[in-house]
Design an enzyme around this catalytic site. Structure first.
Site, mmCIF file in Angstrom:
data_model
loop_
_atom_site.group_PDB
_atom_site.id
_atom_site.type_symbol
_atom_site.label_atom_id
_atom_site.label_comp_id
_atom_site.label_asym_id
_atom_site.label_seq_id
_atom_site.Cartn_x
_atom_site.Cartn_y
_atom_site.Cartn_z
ATOM 1 N N LYS A 135 65.106 13.859 5.012
ATOM 2 C CA LYS A 135 66.294 14.462 4.395
ATOM 3 C C LYS A 135 67.495 14.243 5.311
ATOM 4 C CE LYS A 135 67.675 18.444 5.008
ATOM 5 N NZ LYS A 135 67.750 19.892 4.845
ATOM 6 N N ASN B 1 68.741 6.097 8.746
ATOM 7 C CA ASN B 1 67.348 6.115 8.298
ATOM 8 C C ASN B 1 66.990 4.845 7.531
ATOM 9 O OD1 ASN B 1 67.226 8.593 9.500
ATOM 10 N ND2 ASN B 1 67.440 9.757 7.588
ATOM 11 N N ILE C 107 60.092 10.233 3.356
ATOM 12 C CA ILE C 107 61.265 10.773 2.645
ATOM 13 C C ILE C 107 62.064 11.722 3.543
ATOM 14 C CG2 ILE C 107 60.556 10.474 0.232
ATOM 15 C CD1 ILE C 107 59.438 13.429 0.414
ATOM 16 N N TYR D 261 63.501 23.835 -5.217
ATOM 17 C CA TYR D 261 64.609 23.711 -4.266
ATOM 18 C C TYR D 261 65.891 24.334 -4.835
ATOM 19 C CZ TYR D 261 61.478 20.286 -2.037
ATOM 20 O OH TYR D 261 60.398 19.654 -1.455
HETATM 21 P P1 NAP Z 1 63.051 16.209 7.819
HETATM 22 O O1 NAP Z 1 63.393 15.075 6.949
HETATM 23 O O2 NAP Z 1 61.843 16.123 8.670
HETATM 24 O O3 NAP Z 1 64.278 16.565 8.787
HETATM 25 C C1 NAP Z 1 65.558 16.828 8.275
HETATM 26 C C2 NAP Z 1 66.481 17.086 9.453
HETATM 27 O O4 NAP Z 1 66.612 15.868 10.209
HETATM 28 C C3 NAP Z 1 67.872 17.497 9.028
HETATM 29 O O5 NAP Z 1 68.305 18.460 9.975
HETATM 30 C C4 NAP Z 1 68.687 16.215 9.165
HETATM 31 O O6 NAP Z 1 70.026 16.438 9.505
HETATM 32 C C5 NAP Z 1 67.999 15.566 10.331
HETATM 33 N N1 NAP Z 1 68.156 14.099 10.280
HETATM 34 C C6 NAP Z 1 67.914 13.276 9.232
HETATM 35 N N2 NAP Z 1 68.155 12.009 9.582
HETATM 36 C C7 NAP Z 1 68.569 12.029 10.876
HETATM 37 C C8 NAP Z 1 68.968 11.029 11.781
HETATM 38 N N3 NAP Z 1 68.970 9.735 11.445
HETATM 39 N N4 NAP Z 1 69.358 11.407 13.033
HETATM 40 C C9 NAP Z 1 69.354 12.718 13.400
HETATM 41 N N5 NAP Z 1 68.965 13.709 12.585
HETATM 42 C C10 NAP Z 1 68.576 13.364 11.314
HETATM 43 O O7 NAP Z 1 62.964 17.584 6.992
HETATM 44 P P2 NAP Z 1 62.545 18.096 5.572
HETATM 45 O O8 NAP Z 1 63.750 18.309 4.748
HETATM 46 O O9 NAP Z 1 61.638 19.251 5.834
HETATM 47 O O10 NAP Z 1 61.612 16.967 4.913
HETATM 48 C C11 NAP Z 1 62.110 15.900 4.164
HETATM 49 C C12 NAP Z 1 61.862 16.087 2.688
HETATM 50 O O11 NAP Z 1 60.464 16.172 2.396
HETATM 51 C C13 NAP Z 1 62.417 17.384 2.099
HETATM 52 O O12 NAP Z 1 63.817 17.387 2.028
HETATM 53 C C14 NAP Z 1 61.687 17.443 0.798
HETATM 54 O O13 NAP Z 1 62.258 16.567 -0.161
HETATM 55 C C15 NAP Z 1 60.299 16.973 1.230
HETATM 56 N N6 NAP Z 1 59.404 18.106 1.557
HETATM 57 C C16 NAP Z 1 58.343 18.339 0.735
HETATM 58 C C17 NAP Z 1 57.495 19.407 0.989
HETATM 59 C C18 NAP Z 1 56.322 19.655 0.078
HETATM 60 O O14 NAP Z 1 55.707 20.726 0.165
HETATM 61 N N7 NAP Z 1 55.975 18.714 -0.781
HETATM 62 C C19 NAP Z 1 57.713 20.248 2.096
HETATM 63 C C20 NAP Z 1 58.788 19.966 2.931
HETATM 64 C C21 NAP Z 1 59.617 18.894 2.659
HETATM 65 P P3 NAP Z 1 71.224 16.444 8.426
HETATM 66 O O15 NAP Z 1 70.668 17.143 7.223
HETATM 67 O O16 NAP Z 1 72.316 17.164 9.127
HETATM 68 O O17 NAP Z 1 71.601 15.015 8.115
#
Ligand code: NAP
Length: 276
Positions: free
Chosen positions: A234, A244, A232, A51
């Site tokens: 973000k 959350n 988890i 990241y």
């Molecule tokens: P996600 O958590 O599915 O979605 C993040 C989005 O949702 C952001 O735009 C965020 O907005 C928004 N959001 C968060 N809480 C909210 C709420 N209560 N109301 C409205 N919108 C909300 O996306 P992700 O970052 O892809 O996945 C989460 C984590 O999983 C990653 O950050 C990473 O640590 C991990 N991950 C791991 C892998 C892997 O290959 N192992 C792949 C992808 C992700 P704001 O940011 O503006 O608050």
């Protein structure tokens, strides 16, 4: 914050944690959001050497400074670095960027070309040295995970971090049951579909209204309905992190779960594991 035993570790971990992917763009806001999340009990913090090419681990280090003991800290090694020596070197670099002497969890980010027994050997030597307390994998399909369990032996693999959200439920066919059989925690990544969240869905909205919750909280609660699953999300905005955390206190009824199952069907069994 509700906690649960995390796989074979002796730890109880918050059911809802914090992702950090692509948080490097607004560093100051990201640090503030992560700290607000920690205050609200989102103590499982997930990051990776990938990241921001290390920049995110650095800002996570800043966010957890002075409160390392409250945090269940997870990072990931890139598959290209996951040789026996490469894994250990990558872990040392992550520890330096995070400003800590140990990780609570260290994951292989996705299956790669280095033989898995080499990566497992490196993880075990890091564990013996106290540099990581537990290790696991990410993006492993059921057959790939079964192979890691065979190589490592029982009670070694702490978790499989996989894509899981309302519109992507494929891991329910094989991955979740296999993890349950082996006592491996499932960590749901991108639980909001990486921002493509069905916020207008009528079922989701109706249940949220009924329970005095938000659609995002209902979605998180649905994902962690299985006792072996953690999520988890973000949140770069502090108010999102607080929202959350509120999912942990939410109770969905059997009817709610059935309606969500209908509105967001699991779909047919597919080969492999879905990834982002
Ligand atoms: P996600 O958590 O599915 O979605 C993040 C989005 O949702 C952001 O735009 C965020 O907005 C928004 N959001 C968060 N809480 C909210 C709420 N209560 N109301 C409205 N919108 C909300 O996306 P992700 O970052 O892809 O996945 C989460 C984590 O999983 C990653 O950050 C990473 O640590 C991990 N991950 C791991 C892998 C892997 O290959 N192992 C792949 C992808 C992700 P704001 O940011 O503006 O608050």
């Amino acid at each position: 914050m509700e906690t649960r035993p995390f796989g074979p570790t002796a730890r109880r971990v918050a059911v809802i944690g914090q992702g950090t992917w692509e948080m490097e763009h607004e560093r100051r806001a990201a640090v503030a959001a992560l700290q607000r999340g920690l205050d609200a009990g989102l103590t499982h913090v997930d990051t990776a050497e990938m990241y921001g090419a290390g920049a995110v681990e650095e800002l996570v280090g800043e966010a957890i400074a002075g409160r390392r003991g409250d945090v269940f800290l997870a990072s990931k090694v890139l598959p290209e670095n996951a040789s026996r020596r490469g894994t250990i070197a990558a872990c040392e670099r992550s520890l330096a960027r995070l400003g800590t002497d140990h990780l609570d969890l260290y994951l292989l980010h996705w299956p790669g070309d280095h033989p898995i027994d080499e990566t497992v050997a490196a993880f075990e030597s890091l564990r013996t040295a106290g540099k990581i307390l537990a290790w696991g994998v990410s993006n492993f399909a059921a057959d790939e995970l079964a192979e890691v369990v065979r190589v490592a032996g029982p009670g070694r693999v702490a978790c499989n971090q996989v894509l899981y959200h309302l519109r992507e439920r494929a891991i329910e066919h094989e991955v979740i049951p296999l993890c349950a059989r082996h006592g491996i925690a499932v960590v749901a990544y991108s639980p909001f579909g990486s921002g493509r969240f069905p916020v207008r869905d009528r079922t989701l909205r109706a249940i949220a209204r009924e329970r005095g919750a938000t659609p995002h909280q209902v979605a998180l609660r649905f994902l962690v309905r299985n006792p072996n699953v953690f999520a988890i999300p973000k949140a770069s905005r502090p108010e999102h992190a607080v929202e959350n955390a509120g999912a942990a206190g939410l109770a969905l009824t059997e009817d709610d779960l059935r309606e969500l199952e209908r509105a967001f069907p699991r779909g047919r069994r597919r080969r492999g594991v879905p990834t982002i």
